[in-house]
Design a protein around this motif. Structure first.
Motif, PDB file in Angstrom:
ATOM      1  N   ASN A   6       2.080   1.779   3.581  1.00 25.31           N
ATOM      2  CA  ASN A   6       3.014   0.928   2.823  1.00 25.31           C
ATOM      3  C   ASN A   6       2.385  -0.258   2.124  1.00 25.31           C
ATOM      4  N   ILE A   7       1.300  -0.774   2.658  1.00 28.45           N
ATOM      5  CA  ILE A   7       0.724  -2.006   2.108  1.00 28.45           C
ATOM      6  C   ILE A   7       0.166  -1.740   0.706  1.00 28.45           C
ATOM      7  N   MET A   8       0.202  -2.758  -0.172  1.00 28.01           N
ATOM      8  CA  MET A   8      -0.390  -2.596  -1.502  1.00 28.01           C
ATOM      9  C   MET A   8      -1.886  -2.893  -1.417  1.00 28.01           C
ATOM     10  N   THR A   9      -2.686  -1.983  -1.937  1.00 28.90           N
ATOM     11  CA  THR A   9      -4.131  -2.216  -1.916  1.00 28.90           C
ATOM     12  C   THR A   9      -4.556  -2.660  -3.318  1.00 28.90           C
ATOM     13  N   PHE A  10      -5.208  -3.801  -3.357  1.00 25.08           N
ATOM     14  CA  PHE A  10      -5.625  -4.405  -4.626  1.00 25.08           C
ATOM     15  C   PHE A  10      -7.117  -4.225  -4.859  1.00 25.08           C
TER      16      PHE A  10
ATOM     17  N   ASN B 233     -20.858  -7.892   0.777  1.00 21.88           N
ATOM     18  CA  ASN B 233     -19.473  -7.624   0.355  1.00 21.88           C
ATOM     19  C   ASN B 233     -19.318  -6.196  -0.134  1.00 21.88           C
ATOM     20  N   TYR B 234     -18.105  -5.700  -0.009  1.00 16.75           N
ATOM     21  CA  TYR B 234     -17.783  -4.365  -0.517  1.00 16.75           C
ATOM     22  C   TYR B 234     -17.177  -4.457  -1.918  1.00 16.75           C
ATOM     23  N   GLU B 235     -17.516  -3.484  -2.760  1.00 19.05           N
ATOM     24  CA  GLU B 235     -16.940  -3.369  -4.112  1.00 19.05           C
ATOM     25  C   GLU B 235     -15.456  -3.030  -3.977  1.00 19.05           C
ATOM     26  N   THR B 236     -14.640  -3.636  -4.848  1.00 30.29           N
ATOM     27  CA  THR B 236     -13.214  -3.656  -4.545  1.00 30.29           C
ATOM     28  C   THR B 236     -12.423  -2.421  -4.999  1.00 30.29           C
ATOM     29  N   HIS B 237     -12.859  -1.690  -6.033  1.00 33.70           N
ATOM     30  CA  HIS B 237     -12.078  -0.506  -6.443  1.00 33.70           C
ATOM     31  C   HIS B 237     -12.261   0.650  -5.466  1.00 33.70           C
ATOM     32  N   THR B 238     -13.525   0.902  -5.123  1.00 38.79           N
ATOM     33  CA  THR B 238     -13.782   1.985  -4.177  1.00 38.79           C
ATOM     34  C   THR B 238     -13.123   1.649  -2.842  1.00 38.79           C
ATOM     35  N   TYR B 239     -13.167   0.373  -2.494  1.00 42.44           N
ATOM     36  CA  TYR B 239     -12.552  -0.129  -1.255  1.00 42.44           C
ATOM     37  C   TYR B 239     -11.033   0.110  -1.291  1.00 42.44           C
ATOM     38  N   ALA B 240     -10.407  -0.308  -2.398  1.00 49.53           N
ATOM     39  CA  ALA B 240      -8.944  -0.158  -2.512  1.00 49.53           C
ATOM     40  C   ALA B 240      -8.544   1.317  -2.483  1.00 49.53           C
ATOM     41  N   ALA B 241      -9.351   2.155  -3.109  1.00 49.20           N
ATOM     42  CA  ALA B 241      -9.028   3.587  -3.144  1.00 49.20           C
ATOM     43  C   ALA B 241      -9.034   4.175  -1.735  1.00 49.20           C
ATOM     44  N   ALA B 242     -10.077   3.844  -0.985  1.00 45.51           N
ATOM     45  CA  ALA B 242     -10.174   4.389   0.374  1.00 45.51           C
ATOM     46  C   ALA B 242      -9.083   3.810   1.262  1.00 45.51           C
TER      47      ALA B 242
ATOM     48  N   THR C 192      -5.958   5.950 -11.073  1.00 52.00           N
ATOM     49  CA  THR C 192      -6.389   6.844  -9.993  1.00 52.00           C
ATOM     50  C   THR C 192      -5.970   6.278  -8.635  1.00 52.00           C
ATOM     51  N   ILE C 193      -6.195   4.986  -8.439  1.00 49.95           N
ATOM     52  CA  ILE C 193      -5.834   4.393  -7.137  1.00 49.95           C
ATOM     53  C   ILE C 193      -4.311   4.339  -6.996  1.00 49.95           C
ATOM     54  N   ASP C 194      -3.619   4.142  -8.100  1.00 56.39           N
ATOM     55  CA  ASP C 194      -2.148   4.157  -8.020  1.00 56.39           C
ATOM     56  C   ASP C 194      -1.652   5.531  -7.553  1.00 56.39           C
ATOM     57  N   HIS C 195      -2.317   6.586  -8.028  1.00 58.78           N
ATOM     58  CA  HIS C 195      -1.939   7.938  -7.582  1.00 58.78           C
ATOM     59  C   HIS C 195      -2.308   8.157  -6.119  1.00 58.78           C
ATOM     60  N   ILE C 196      -3.515   7.746  -5.746  1.00 57.46           N
ATOM     61  CA  ILE C 196      -3.949   7.927  -4.346  1.00 57.46           C
ATOM     62  C   ILE C 196      -2.958   7.248  -3.407  1.00 57.46           C
ATOM     63  N   SER C 197      -2.480   6.077  -3.822  1.00 56.59           N
ATOM     64  CA  SER C 197      -1.620   5.279  -2.937  1.00 56.59           C
ATOM     65  C   SER C 197      -0.142   5.633  -3.070  1.00 56.59           C
TER      66      SER C 197
ATOM     67  N   PRO D 195      -3.653  10.988 -16.352  1.00 60.16           N
ATOM     68  CA  PRO D 195      -2.207  10.749 -16.333  1.00 60.16           C
ATOM     69  C   PRO D 195      -1.893   9.253 -16.426  1.00 60.16           C
ATOM     70  N   LYS D 196      -0.618   8.947 -16.423  1.00 57.83           N
ATOM     71  CA  LYS D 196      -0.173   7.556 -16.389  1.00 57.83           C
ATOM     72  C   LYS D 196      -0.052   7.130 -14.927  1.00 57.83           C
ATOM     73  N   PRO D 197      -0.097   5.793 -14.665  1.00 59.92           N
ATOM     74  CA  PRO D 197       0.108   5.345 -13.286  1.00 59.92           C
ATOM     75  C   PRO D 197       1.492   5.767 -12.789  1.00 59.92           C
ATOM     76  N   ILE D 198       1.654   5.806 -11.475  1.00 59.81           N
ATOM     77  CA  ILE D 198       2.978   6.113 -10.902  1.00 59.81           C
ATOM     78  C   ILE D 198       3.938   4.956 -11.142  1.00 59.81           C
ATOM     79  N   GLN D 199       3.485   3.727 -10.874  1.00 55.66           N
ATOM     80  CA  GLN D 199       4.329   2.572 -11.204  1.00 55.66           C
ATOM     81  C   GLN D 199       4.411   2.484 -12.731  1.00 55.66           C
ATOM     82  N   PRO D 200       5.552   2.107 -13.264  1.00 53.97           N
ATOM     83  CA  PRO D 200       5.597   1.940 -14.731  1.00 53.97           C
ATOM     84  C   PRO D 200       4.512   0.967 -15.199  1.00 53.97           C
TER      85      PRO D 200
END
Ligand SMILES: Cc1cc2nc3c(=O)[nH]c(=O)nc-3n(C[C@H](O)[C@H](O)[C@H](O)COP(=O)(O)O)c2cc1C
Length: 375
Positions: A103-107, A87-96, A126-131, A198-203
């Motif tokens: 458009n899709i939300m990456t969790f 299995n792949y680790e999910t944060h690094t996966y979601a970031a990439a 960080t992932i919120d900014h990347i996405s 920074p703060k996430p882009i989504q509130p």
């Protein structure tokens, strides 16, 4: 300036895919773990390899699906296939994935007792900014004791896990919103001058939680935006979604969405679809299924009420999820039943992910539009 609940709701309606106008939200689930939701030796094209996984995210994105949700596992459930063991680790996966989709939300799925809240808050931001504001966090309080043992951690008892989770989530909410450093002295954490910029882009990045025991469901009602649940019959699904939404509204003044997950076996004819299901069942990995079920039975309250009376067969093709088998028309009917039962969306899994997702896009998506389930 503080974001009010109304501001957040308005922001989400405008910008966050899970709050778009589609009556039935769709996503992929468990694709990052070997065998996904199918505990069988049946041949599959699924690969835990980057190109294969990226292809899935990009196909789901192109189809307009809302969610790409990986499972967090650290070891498998044994048997011949070592179910989910690769299995792949999910944060690094979601970031990439975030960087490679539009458009899709990456969790990411985060084990609260394993990942420190300051680290979790920062990774999410960080992932919120990347996405560009498309990140979601699936919070898990702890599940499979052997996985915790790998870390040298003992699981807390069931109720304490959720107390821990409340403190953990409250810290993250503060880190996401407060501009000044703060000290925190709680039951589980002591923090000095905690801060995150920074703060996430989504509130507030979208939060999922899959608890469904009384304590787990209450936690979801209080902290999550969507509860993620399995169900026995559509009547059970209806009763469950009505009750958990009422708890969120009446006790916490919050709106809660409810999602479920399903394995889809869709072919041109019912007989072909049934033959694929039979093949999966004939090649079941009973040892892996028993290992997985017994860990769940011992350590989770989510499945026992409606699952353990049923045959293990349900676990072989679905791993506890709903099973949707048939022609494109029959698949749409079954998805409609789930939607009519009060579910806001279904996270899908397949045997041959890439090929079957293509087929789903070509044959099922247009019918979902005709049925008014998607725009
Ligand atoms: C659909 C679904 C997905 C889940 N995904 C994960 C996961 O990725 N990692 C994990 O450790 N636990 C996962 N869980 C476990 C739940 O977070 C939760 O611990 C479990 O369902 C027990 O809930 P309860 O505490 O309310 O009994 C999942 C559960 C469900 C039903």
């Amino acid at each position: 300036m503080k974001t009010t609940r109304d501001d957040l709701a308005e922001y989400r309606r405008r910008h966050v895919p899970l709050y778009n106008g589609n009556r039935l939200k769709l996503g992929l689930f468990a694709m990052n773990c070997s065998n996904g939701m199918i505990i069988s030796k049946a041949a599959t094209s699924q690969r835990i390899e980057w190109d294969y996984q990226l292809g899935l995210a990009q196909k789901a994105d192109a189809l307009g699906m809302e969610v790409f949700l990986p499972v967090a596992r650290w070891q498998g459930s044994g048997g011949e296939i070592d179910y989910m063991g690769t299995n792949y680790e999910t944060h690094t996966y979601a970031a990439a994935m975030a960087a490679s989709t539009s458009n899709i939300m990456t969790f990411a799925t985060v084990h609260a007792p394993i990942i420190h809240p300051i680290v979790a808050a920062k990774m999410a931001t960080t992932i919120d900014h990347i996405s560009g504001g498309r990140f979601g966090m699936n919070v898990v309080m702890g599940w499979l004791t052997p996985e915790f043992a790998m870390f040298g951690l003992a699981q807390r008892d069931h109720e304490a896990r959720y107390d821990y989770g409340s403190e953990w989530m409250d810290i993250i909410d503060r880190l996401w919103t407060e501009s000044e450093p703060f000290d925190h002295v709680g039951t589980f954490h002591r923090l000095t001058a905690a801060q995150s910029k920074p703060k996430p882009i989504q509130p507030r990045p979208v939060v999922f939680n899959a608890g469904s025991s009384p304590t787990g469901a209450r936690w979801a009602a209080r902290h999550a935006d969507f509860n993620f649940t399995s169900f026995g019959t559509v009547e059970d699904a209806q009763a469950y979604s009505t009750s958990i939404r009422a708890t969120a509204r009446e006790e916490f003044g919050r709106e809660l969405g409810v999602l479920t997950f399903a394995v889809v076996i869709c072919r041109d004819t019912e007989a072909e679809a049934q033959a694929v299901l039979d093949g999966i069942l004939d090649d079941a990995d009973w040892v892996a299924a028993e290992n997985w079920m017994s860990t769940l039975g011992l350590e989770s309250h989510s499945f026992d009420a409606h699952m353990f009376g049923e045959m293990k067969r349900k676990f072989i093709a679905g791993a506890g999820a709903a099973r949707i088998v048939g022609t494109p028309e029959q698949v749409v009917e079954q998805l409609k039943d789930i939607s009519d039962a009060g579910m806001d969306g279904v996270m899908l899994g397949f045997l041959n992910w890439q090929e079957e997702l293509d087929y789903f896009g070509e044959r099922v998506m247009p019918l979902l539009k005709e049925a008014g389930l998607r725009g």
